[in-house]
Design a protein around this motif. Structure first.
Motif, PDB file in Angstrom:
ATOM      1  N   PRO A  52       0.869  -1.101   0.069  1.00 23.57           N
ATOM      2  CA  PRO A  52      -0.145  -0.064  -0.103  1.00 23.57           C
ATOM      3  C   PRO A  52       1.051   1.334  -0.091  1.00 23.57           C
ATOM      4  O   PRO A  52       1.928   1.422   0.622  1.00 23.57           O
ATOM      5  CB  PRO A  52      -0.775  -0.141   1.295  1.00 23.57           C
ATOM      6  N   LYS A  53       0.264   2.383  -0.544  1.00 26.88           N
ATOM      7  CA  LYS A  53       1.192   3.525  -0.727  1.00 26.88           C
ATOM      8  C   LYS A  53       1.415   4.102   0.834  1.00 26.88           C
ATOM      9  O   LYS A  53       2.487   4.582   1.031  1.00 26.88           O
ATOM     10  CB  LYS A  53       0.306   4.542  -1.398  1.00 26.88           C
ATOM     11  N   ALA A  54       0.434   3.891   1.723  1.00 19.80           N
ATOM     12  CA  ALA A  54       0.591   4.552   2.865  1.00 19.80           C
ATOM     13  C   ALA A  54       1.881   3.773   3.603  1.00 19.80           C
ATOM     14  O   ALA A  54       2.675   4.388   4.197  1.00 19.80           O
ATOM     15  CB  ALA A  54      -0.777   4.012   3.951  1.00 19.80           C
ATOM     16  N   SER A  58       5.269   5.674   4.784  1.00 19.78           N
ATOM     17  CA  SER A  58       5.720   5.375   6.016  1.00 19.78           C
ATOM     18  C   SER A  58       7.230   4.997   6.231  1.00 19.78           C
ATOM     19  O   SER A  58       7.986   5.541   6.912  1.00 19.78           O
ATOM     20  CB  SER A  58       4.843   4.570   6.798  1.00 19.78           C
ATOM     21  N   LYS A  59       7.592   4.073   5.223  1.00 19.52           N
ATOM     22  CA  LYS A  59       9.076   3.759   5.387  1.00 19.52           C
ATOM     23  C   LYS A  59      10.044   4.616   4.438  1.00 19.52           C
ATOM     24  O   LYS A  59      11.190   4.835   5.098  1.00 19.52           O
ATOM     25  CB  LYS A  59       9.222   2.318   4.706  1.00 19.52           C
ATOM     26  N   LEU A 380      18.868  -1.308   8.839  1.00 22.72           N
ATOM     27  CA  LEU A 380      17.658  -0.966   8.330  1.00 22.72           C
ATOM     28  C   LEU A 380      16.472  -2.208   8.591  1.00 22.72           C
ATOM     29  O   LEU A 380      15.269  -1.928   8.735  1.00 22.72           O
ATOM     30  CB  LEU A 380      17.431  -0.804   6.846  1.00 22.72           C
ATOM     31  N   ALA A 381      17.051  -3.469   9.049  1.00 23.31           N
ATOM     32  CA  ALA A 381      16.218  -4.444   9.366  1.00 23.31           C
ATOM     33  C   ALA A 381      15.206  -4.167  10.243  1.00 23.31           C
ATOM     34  O   ALA A 381      13.889  -4.666  10.252  1.00 23.31           O
ATOM     35  CB  ALA A 381      16.971  -5.731   9.738  1.00 23.31           C
ATOM     36  N   PRO A 382      15.207  -3.675  11.398  1.00 28.39           N
ATOM     37  CA  PRO A 382      14.240  -3.283  12.424  1.00 28.39           C
ATOM     38  C   PRO A 382      13.305  -2.515  12.111  1.00 28.39           C
ATOM     39  O   PRO A 382      12.018  -2.193  12.555  1.00 28.39           O
ATOM     40  CB  PRO A 382      15.307  -2.516  13.604  1.00 28.39           C
ATOM     41  N   LEU A 383      13.595  -1.949  10.837  1.00 26.47           N
ATOM     42  CA  LEU A 383      12.305  -0.981  10.206  1.00 26.47           C
ATOM     43  C   LEU A 383      11.284  -1.918   9.905  1.00 26.47           C
ATOM     44  O   LEU A 383      10.018  -1.382   9.562  1.00 26.47           O
ATOM     45  CB  LEU A 383      12.824  -0.158   9.215  1.00 26.47           C
TER      46      LEU A 383
END
Length: 398
Positions: A52-54, A58-59, A380-383
């Protein structure tokens, strides 16, 4: 520098598949049979939801902040890509592929993968095992008769438990090798002639060694009756649409391949080890590596029972979160979380391929100017999941 903020990518890929022949082949038929069966193409079944675009939005900001922290003032000399379900969340390129010609790096610029090449070499070996052309526990000298070590198996080469000596070290001895351009077969011939001592008893412990994958390249050639470069192209690169990926050939590519540089921008010149393949020498792009990563989510890529053997650790002699599977590094925590990756380093080229299987996330960083920064992208994994990366240091070597 070319910067791409958001590019949706739907990866449509196919992979070579094989059907068993019902009749027994005569010796003279083997070469044709192997080529024919390996090259049968079958679409892969990959059903990953569109992001999704959201989620993308967010990321994006978090990844952008990370990028600008790791590569301040956009000093990346290479490519960086983050994707979820095969859909690119963030992608950027920068720097120069060749400072003499001022050629800029873009999404189609193939960069030296260094030891990330091992992931792709292992994939072809595993496909041959899946094709029943090779066995995981098969002795190496049953395929390469000159190979002088009786107890070493294909699996020990894949998971670095063979104990083989490093060819870069014994070939640096002028009494052993004259520093002319070394070939994979030369490494095997030298081991057969000198019978160098093993570093340790086979399967006793883990010992990362490039010789393992130089030998696997010869195994691929023997089993497929093709040069390694052709086998990689036919079995992996072409079926997956990895159109910017190739195996370096010194005589063919020395004047056209992207070059590598020291941190102070001084050119790394080619040397006598630059024609060895299997352990290194695949040139590729973040987008092509993403295509490969997406293939690994298909049940048709490898037999599920074989996949389980790939993504598990084999070396528990020492306590810690780091381990090695079959052609892939892993971190496994007491929480049950696992992160799979491989780093690379050759001359000025450094690379990192991170694949978060549970979260279907791919993180790739390639650089042709020496830097440890690509190795940091696993942070970046915890993202995307509950990965306790603060408890694990980066690997500074390949």
């Amino acid at each position: 520098m070319k910067f791409l903020k958001f590019i949706p990518l739907i990866v449509l890929i196919t992979l070579a598949s094989c059907k068993k022949e019902k009749h027994t082949l005569a010796h003279h038929e083997v070469k044709k049979e192997i080529k024919d069966t390996i090259l049968r193409i079958k679409p892969l079944d990959i059903t990953l939801n569109r992001v999704p675009k959201a989620f993308v939005d967010s990321k994006y900001k978090s990844i952008d902040n990370f990028y600008n922290h790791i590569w301040p003032k956009h000093n990346l000399s290479g490519g960086f890509l983050v994707a979820k379900n095969g859909q690119v969340l963030y992608e950027t390129y920068g720097g120069i592929a060749n400072r003499s010609t001022k050629e800029e790096i873009n999404s189609h610029t193939a960069l030296h993968l260094a030891s990330v090449s091992k992931v792709l070499t292992a994939a072809v070996v595993l496909k041959l095992i899946d094709f029943k052309k090779l066995e995981l526990d098969q002795k190496v000298n049953s395929i390469l008769p000159e190979f002088p070590y009786d107890d070493i198996t294909i699996k020990m080469l894949l998971n670095h438990r063979s104990g083989l000596p490093n060819y870069a070290y014994f070939c640096d001895n002028a009494e052993i090798w004259d520093r002319s351009m070394l070939k994979n077969q030369d490494i095997l011939d030298l081991m057969a002639k000198h019978k160098f001592d093993l570093y340790f008893k086979p399967d006793k412990k883990f010992g990362y060694c490039n010789t393992n994958y130089a030998m696997l390249a010869l195994v691929i050639e023997k089993v497929t009756h093709m040069n390694y470069r052709d086998a990689m192209k036919k079995i992996i690169f072409e079926p997956l649409g990895m159109n910017d990926t190739y195996v370096f050939d010194y005589e063919k590519h020395k004047d056209t391949a992207s070059l590598s540089y020291k941190g102070n921008n001084v050119l790394y010149k080619f040397d006598f080890l630059d024609d060895i393949y299997g352990d290194k020498n695949i040139y590729s792009t973040p987008r092509d590596l993403l295509k490969f990563d997406m293939a690994t989510y298909s049940g048709d890529f490898l037999n599920p029972n074989l996949v389980k053997k790939v993504f598990k650790g084999y070396s528990y002699e020492h306590k810690g979160v780091k381990n090695y599977g079959l052609g892939i590094r892993l971190r496994e925590w007491k929480t049950g979380e696992k992160l799979f990756y491989h780093n690379g380093w050759w001359h000025g080229n450094t690379s990192s391929y991170v694949t978060l299987k549970k979260d279907t996330v791919t993180i790739i960083a390639l650089s042709n100017k020496f830097s440890y920064k690509p190795y940091k992208v696993s942070k970046l994994a915890p993202l995307f999941g509950t990965y306790p990366m603060k408890d694990a240091d980066e690997d500074l070597f390949d």
